[in-house]
Scaffold this active site. Structure first.
Site, PDB file in Angstrom:
ATOM      1  N   GLY A 208      -4.120  -5.229  -2.683  1.00  0.00           N
ATOM      2  CA  GLY A 208      -3.555  -3.966  -2.185  1.00  0.00           C
ATOM      3  C   GLY A 208      -2.859  -4.189  -0.865  1.00  0.00           C
ATOM      4  O   GLY A 208      -2.581  -5.329  -0.488  1.00  0.00           O
ATOM      5  N   ASN A 209      -2.544  -3.124  -0.186  1.00  0.00           N
ATOM      6  CA  ASN A 209      -1.937  -3.255   1.142  1.00  0.00           C
ATOM      7  C   ASN A 209      -2.378  -2.088   2.019  1.00  0.00           C
ATOM      8  O   ASN A 209      -3.105  -1.210   1.573  1.00  0.00           O
ATOM      9  CB  ASN A 209      -0.411  -3.342   1.030  1.00  0.00           C
ATOM     10  CG  ASN A 209       0.165  -2.102   0.378  1.00  0.00           C
ATOM     11  OD1 ASN A 209       0.061  -1.004   0.905  1.00  0.00           O
ATOM     12  ND2 ASN A 209       0.763  -2.277  -0.802  1.00  0.00           N
TER      13      ASN A 209
END
Ligand code: C5P
Length: 399
Positions: A208-209
């Site tokens: 993810g980020n």
């Protein structure tokens, strides 16, 4: 009408035959996203049932400072409201408010209110023109209250002339104008992608980020405030936006975001790609939790579909597509490259080099590049302000 989205409005309904119009007014205010607390005088309740207002406003209607088993706190209500609107306001109520006679809940809240007050009178033509009524109106205006002008036409008495309650749409327009937001996006529907995407490695782990989704939500809010509608396709974000005019579609992966965005875009006039979409996903996510084994591990990644580029290739001439670019180097060149490659109309560049700009922060500093080669640079601002700048530069510049 959406300038009043999120506003807390006290609607005082008094005993005029025009009280029935206050039903539709309540409906319009609620539809525009306002929270509406209805107060009625007992004589208003002889024209329209409180239950009608309670159902439409989803709040109990108060008719008395003291209810059967509770004290309806008029001071609290007066402080709660962003606006108090008395519609219809009878000659009697105008006299009461103008002279501080505090013998019902509307007058009590009126005297306690610190918010702007609007009165929309309704009465017969002669009552309206009577010097006593006109003096009361002047007096209310001298307190800073706002008069929503009566309209002219056939009256309940059968007489013709001034004294009709302003039409509910006009009352809402009056309030919208007061709250000072242009309604340039009425009839426009925008698709916004926002937040990060999570790409499953196994049932418990993901790639993810740090995107928060704040910029996308700020854009949704700004569009709705200007009368537009928004479909927000949002990846895993802590935010829980709830607004009238907003359809929220929650997704997790880039593929899910892609599927919804592609399905929604044809019915939208605007697309804003504010999501931080993962460029790659694990090729073959494990069905069971991956066990710890050797010192090294390799996950093979495969490219995700590019949502912005896909929508860019499907874009019709009456659709506007806006993308974002978050760059650490060669910002302008990269942004312009993406603008062309993805067939966008505008790209909003935020540089990770600028303190306060980009992911997770409440502020952002952007430059907006147009397909027409124009560029506008902005200062560091709150994401709410940046959202307004983006809309003003891309969507409402000629309005
Ligand atoms: O190519 P890059 O990821 O830097 O482009 C950023 C822009 O493209 C953003 O508007 C982002 O939301 C959009 N994008 C997308 N789908 C992807 C990757 C990026 O819509 N798979």
């Amino acid at each position: 009408m959406q300038a009043i989205a999120g506003k807390k409005i006290i609607l005082g309904v008094t005993g005029s035959i025009a009280a029935y119009k206050a039903v539709y007014l309540t409906r319009l205010l609620v539809k525009a996203g306002a929270e509406v607390q209805v107060l009625m005088t007992p004589s208003a309740a002889r024209f329209v049932q409180p239950l009608t207002f309670a159902t439409l406003s989803k709040r109990p209607v108060f008719m008395d400072v003291t209810a059967e088993d509770a004290w309806n706190n008029h001071v609290e209500m007066g402080l709660w409201a962003d606006a108090m609107l008395v519609a219809p306001a009878t000659a009697n109520t105008l006299a009461r408010l103008a002279n501080g006679i505090c013998d019902n809940i509307i007058a009590a809240v009126y005297l306690s209110a610190r918010c702007p007050v609007f009165v929309a009178p309704a009465m017969d033509v002669d009552m309206w023109h009577h010097p006593s009524t006109q003096a009361n109106i002047k007096r209310l205006q001298s307190y800073g209250n706002h008069l929503i002008p009566v309209e002219s036409g056939e009256l309940a008495s059968g007489l013709e002339g001034e004294g009709r309650l302003a039409e509910p749409e006009n009352i809402v327009a009056f309030l919208s104008k007061f709250f000072g937001v242009s309604q340039a996006l009425v009839g426009q529907k925008a698709l916004i992608t926002a937040g990060p995407t999570y790409e499953a490695i196994d049932p418990v782990r993901f790639i993810g980020n740090r995107s928060s989704g704040k910029m996308g939500v700020a854009l949704a809010k700004a569009i709705i405030e200007q009368g537009g509608e928004v479909v927000l396709v949002m990846g895993p974000s802590k935010l829980q936006p709830q607004m009238n005019g907003l359809t929220l579609i929650r997704v997790e992966s880039a593929q899910e975001m892609y599927d919804h965005a592609v399905a929604q875009f044809p019915s939208c006039q605007v697309g804003i790609m504010a999501a931080a979409v993962a460029d790659y996903r694990p090729l073959d996510p494990a069905q069971e939790k991956i066990k710890k084994k050797g010192d090294r591990m390799t996950i093979e990644l495969v490219k995700n579909p590019d949502i912005a580029a896909t929508l860019g290739s499907q874009k019709k001439s009456d659709q506007t597509l806006i993308g974002f670019a978050l760059e650490t180097e060669n910002g302008e060149a990269n942004a312009r490259g993406k603008l062309t490659r993805k067939n966008l109309d505008y790209i909003v560049l935020n540089s990770l080099r600028d303190p306060g700009a980009g992911f997770g922060t409440d502020t952002n500093k952007v430059s907006i590049f147009g397909a027409d080669n124009k560029v506008v640079h902005f200062e560091l601002k709150s994401k709410e302000e940046v959202a307004k700048d983006i809309i003003a530069t891309t969507l409402t510049k000629n309005k």
